[in-house]
Motif scaffolding. Structure first.
Motif, mmCIF file in Angstrom:
data_model
loop_
_atom_site.group_PDB
_atom_site.id
_atom_site.type_symbol
_atom_site.label_atom_id
_atom_site.label_comp_id
_atom_site.label_asym_id
_atom_site.label_seq_id
_atom_site.Cartn_x
_atom_site.Cartn_y
_atom_site.Cartn_z
ATOM 1 N N ARG A 234 0.805 -1.223 0.000
ATOM 2 C CA ARG A 234 0.000 0.000 0.000
ATOM 3 C C ARG A 234 0.839 1.275 0.000
ATOM 4 O O ARG A 234 0.549 2.250 0.674
ATOM 5 C CB ARG A 234 -0.985 -0.033 1.170
ATOM 6 C CG ARG A 234 -2.015 -1.145 1.009
ATOM 7 C CD ARG A 234 -2.825 -1.368 2.239
ATOM 8 N NE ARG A 234 -2.037 -1.872 3.351
ATOM 9 C CZ ARG A 234 -1.787 -3.171 3.583
ATOM 10 N NH1 ARG A 234 -2.259 -4.091 2.768
ATOM 11 N NH2 ARG A 234 -1.090 -3.542 4.628
ATOM 12 N N ALA A 235 1.931 1.218 -0.739
ATOM 13 C CA ALA A 235 2.741 2.394 -1.038
ATOM 14 C C ALA A 235 3.018 2.361 -2.533
ATOM 15 O O ALA A 235 2.563 1.445 -3.234
ATOM 16 C CB ALA A 235 4.029 2.390 -0.218
ATOM 17 N N GLY A 236 3.742 3.338 -3.060
ATOM 18 C CA GLY A 236 3.941 3.425 -4.500
ATOM 19 C C GLY A 236 5.394 3.296 -4.908
ATOM 20 O O GLY A 236 6.302 3.728 -4.177
ATOM 21 N N ARG A 237 5.619 2.697 -6.065
ATOM 22 C CA ARG A 237 6.958 2.637 -6.662
ATOM 23 C C ARG A 237 7.090 3.782 -7.657
ATOM 24 O O ARG A 237 6.203 3.988 -8.491
ATOM 25 C CB ARG A 237 7.181 1.299 -7.352
ATOM 26 C CG ARG A 237 7.242 0.092 -6.410
ATOM 27 C CD ARG A 237 7.491 -1.192 -7.178
ATOM 28 N NE ARG A 237 7.695 -2.342 -6.298
ATOM 29 C CZ ARG A 237 6.739 -3.163 -5.887
ATOM 30 N NH1 ARG A 237 5.478 -2.956 -6.279
ATOM 31 N NH2 ARG A 237 7.010 -4.186 -5.089
ATOM 32 N N PHE A 238 8.220 4.504 -7.596
ATOM 33 C CA PHE A 238 8.429 5.668 -8.438
ATOM 34 C C PHE A 238 9.839 5.653 -9.014
ATOM 35 O O PHE A 238 10.702 4.897 -8.572
ATOM 36 C CB PHE A 238 8.203 6.957 -7.628
ATOM 37 C CG PHE A 238 6.834 7.072 -7.030
ATOM 38 C CD1 PHE A 238 5.776 7.549 -7.788
ATOM 39 C CD2 PHE A 238 6.598 6.673 -5.720
ATOM 40 C CE1 PHE A 238 4.496 7.644 -7.244
ATOM 41 C CE2 PHE A 238 5.325 6.763 -5.172
ATOM 42 C CZ PHE A 238 4.277 7.250 -5.940
ATOM 43 N N SER A 239 10.065 6.525 -9.985
ATOM 44 C CA SER A 239 11.369 6.640 -10.624
ATOM 45 C C SER A 239 12.028 7.962 -10.258
ATOM 46 O O SER A 239 11.350 8.981 -10.070
ATOM 47 C CB SER A 239 11.226 6.556 -12.148
ATOM 48 O OG SER A 239 10.677 5.319 -12.534
ATOM 49 N N SER A 240 13.364 7.959 -10.183
ATOM 50 C CA SER A 240 14.133 9.177 -9.951
ATOM 51 C C SER A 240 15.551 8.954 -10.449
ATOM 52 O O SER A 240 16.141 7.900 -10.190
ATOM 53 C CB SER A 240 14.164 9.532 -8.462
ATOM 54 O OG SER A 240 15.096 10.566 -8.212
ATOM 55 N N THR A 241 16.087 9.923 -11.154
ATOM 56 C CA THR A 241 17.452 9.785 -11.667
ATOM 57 C C THR A 241 18.482 9.767 -10.547
ATOM 58 O O THR A 241 19.590 9.252 -10.722
ATOM 59 C CB THR A 241 17.784 10.928 -12.641
ATOM 60 O OG1 THR A 241 17.573 12.184 -11.971
ATOM 61 C CG2 THR A 241 16.905 10.853 -13.878
ATOM 62 N N SER A 242 18.124 10.322 -9.372
ATOM 63 C CA SER A 242 19.077 10.343 -8.263
ATOM 64 C C SER A 242 18.985 9.105 -7.381
ATOM 65 O O SER A 242 19.810 8.904 -6.497
ATOM 66 C CB SER A 242 18.880 11.596 -7.410
ATOM 67 O OG SER A 242 17.660 11.534 -6.701
ATOM 68 N N ALA A 243 17.981 8.270 -7.615
ATOM 69 C CA ALA A 243 17.797 7.085 -6.778
ATOM 70 C C ALA A 243 18.718 5.960 -7.219
ATOM 71 O O ALA A 243 19.031 5.806 -8.406
ATOM 72 C CB ALA A 243 16.345 6.619 -6.848
#
Length: 567
Positions: free
Chosen positions: A445-454
């Motif tokens: 119940r959380a979200g997966r996201f994208s980030s260039t710094s991750a």
């Protein structure tokens, strides 16, 4: 899907013919085909999409946690509370609420199949008063189980295209709405899954969704079965997405909650083809169909030992980082799925479903050096009653990298076997996986996201605490360490609240402690870390970071998770 299907009345034979047509595995007989793995082309984070099963668990921790943890199980469908179903003549078992603690220990979510409250299959309808009373009892039992936090959805019915008693209960579409409304009157939180058709059928799905939308009863999770071979999965998912768009329905997660027929489910080469196509199709999760004994993940274990088919799922569980593009020459022959772990620089692939001498071409290897080490092993089609203690070693060799690519011939392939290909730098890799990406973990119940710094380009956000175990957020990391000792756990995170935030930490059933995250510059921007010390056992451990979870009062503020690292 259960073997009782073979004893159903002639009235269902038309539907059965549709389902079973083409069910026998038919890998291409001609040798010499090539599967291409583009290691530099990511398709999604590793989440072990197809590592699940129908009636996978039974009460009494069957099978043992030790056989489950290496598989990184994603989602299971289990029978309803107070299960009456007697699968293939076995006593009722696998009650979703009773097996939930074990599923929780191994990081798996559960979908609850409600009609399994009935003892018979096909389900023996009694009356609407009887069914709604059963629904009331099941939902209230779940609501009373306040420490159960890993239920993903209610599945209102199973295979209504042939198990719904229209003459006694009325139309399926109307029955769906009536049941949906009953569940929602009692539980406004837990998602609802449907329609659970035994096969993809465009006209059935269109009729169902149109009616459901008109009556404010569209499923939160879309489920159907893929049992007539894997080659149509991508087209069926695309057809559903087009239908969803045409009806103005917001995108729903797709769960293929039964895949593989009796002739396929215990054949490593066949399930490799299914997993490959399910990964490429973009479904959220998929589950092995049930045909025989429950509490074995449908033939992956026998007497708490791995069968031949357990091994491709174990290799799947070893994958980390991102799933990468695989391109088969045909949809009915050689196929496979693969990942690239950028931290360890490992390409991990499982291929199969073809005989003879074939090739695997791996591109995108420029970052691994001018030559790479390639290890190849295989797992046999042993059936569900023969333990296989280890895969069969085939070769370890060094390959020169040309144009960022290598081609690995695989001689004398057996279409029933699965083959494991690992590509890594000749200079070697860390002895064990130390970094675990949050987006690869079990995310509740959380979200997966994208980030260039991750790290690895992904992270988990929207981690919240509602005060209700049905929809509070946590992340479970299943980790594997070489020795029992203390480890430093470093957490990569972001916290743009402007103040220190907190989450709970627990592992292997330990007491909760608190992790504090000082403020950082911005959401989705990573580089900050905090560290703590854990005492882990040798082998597999489950580590939970939670904003809200059973036995934990709840964290404060907000924090996004990038990774954990154990050193």
């Amino acid at each position: 899907m259960k073997n009782q299907r073979r004893t159903v009345s002639a009235a269902t034979l038309t539907v059965l013919t549709i389902i079973t047509a083409g069910a026998l595995p038919s890998p291409a007989q001609a040798a010499g085909t090539t599967l291409t793995i583009n290691a530099g082309t990511s398709i999604r984070p590793v989440t072990h999409v197809a590592a699940g099963g129908l009636y996978a668990l039974a009460e009494g921790s069957k099978p043992a946690d030790s056989t489950l943890l290496p598989l990184k199980l994603n989602t299971l469908t289990q029978p309803a509370p107070g299960v009456g179903q007697k699968p293939n003549g076995q006593p009722p078992g696998g009650d979703a609420l009773l097996v939930a603690p074990q599923a929780d220990r191994v990081g798996a979510a559960e979908i609850i199949r409600m009609p399994d409250i009935y003892p018979d299959f096909p389900y023996g309808w009694v009356s609407w008063d009887d069914w709604l009373a059963k629904v009331d009892t099941m939902v209230r039992a779940r609501l009373a189980a306040t420490t159960v936090s890993n239920v993903q959805a209610w599945e209102l019915w199973n295979e209504p295209d042939w198990t719904w008693n229209t003459s006694a209960a009325g139309t399926w579409n109307a029955g769906w709405v009536r049941t949906f409304q009953k569940v929602r009157s009692l539980d406004t939180v837990t998602p609802i899954a449907g329609p659970g058709y035994s096969a993809w059928n465009q006209s059935w799905m269109s009729s169902f969704l149109t009616y459901a939308k008109a009556n404010n009863a569209v499923p939160d999770v879309m489920v159907w079965h893929e049992l007539s071979g894997p080659s149509g999965i991508a087209a069926h998912v695309a057809a559903y997405r087009a239908l969803e768009t045409s009806l103005g329905i917001t995108a729903r997660p797709i769960v293929i909650n039964e895949y593989a027929m009796t002739t396929e489910v215990d054949v490593p080469g066949s399930v490799t083809s299914y997993i490959a196509k399910l990964e490429r199709a973009g479904v959220q999760t998929a589950q092995r169909a049930f045909w025989y004994e429950y509490g074995t993940v449908n033939g992956l274990t026998v007497n708490n030992q791995p069968t031949g088919t357990w091994w491709p799922y174990k290799w799947y569980g070893d994958m980390a980082g991102n799933m990468v593009q695989t391109v088969p020459a045909t949809q009915t022959g050689l196929d496979g799925f693969a990942s690239y772990d950028g931290t360890r620089k490992i390409v991990n692939a499982v291929v199969g479903n073809e005989s003879g001498t074939n090739s695997v071409r791996v591109t995108g290897l420029a970052g691994l050096g001018t030559q790479v080490s390639v290890t190849l092993e295989s797992a046999p089609s042993s059936g569900r009653f023969t333990a296989v203690a280890a895969p069969t070693a085939i070769s370890t060799a060094t390959y020169p990298v040309s144009g960022g690519a290598i081609t690995v011939p695989v001689s004398n392939m057996d279409a029933g076997r699965a083959y494991h290909l690992v590509v890594q730098p000749t200079s070697g890799v860390p002895a064990y996986q130390q970094r675990y990406e949050a987006e690869n973990a079990s995310v509740f119940r959380a979200g997966r996201f994208s980030s260039t710094s991750a790290s690895n380009g992904g992270y988990v956000g929207q981690i919240d605490n509602t005060g209700d175990s049905r929809n509070s957020s946590y992340v479970d990391f299943v980790v594997n360490v070489p020795t029992a000792r203390s480890y430093t756990m470093t957490i990569g995170y972001a916290n743009a609240t402007g103040a220190t935030s907190t989450q709970g930490l627990a592992y292997n059933g330990s007491a909760w402690s608190t992790i504090s995250y000082p403020a950082t510059a911005a959401w989705g921007t990573f580089g900050s870390t905090v560290s703590t010390t854990l005492t882990l056992k040798a082998g597999y451990n489950t580590i939970r970071l939670a904003k809200g979870a059973p036995y934990f009062a709840g964290g404060t503020g907000y924090a996004e998770l990038d990774y954990i690292q154990l050193t």
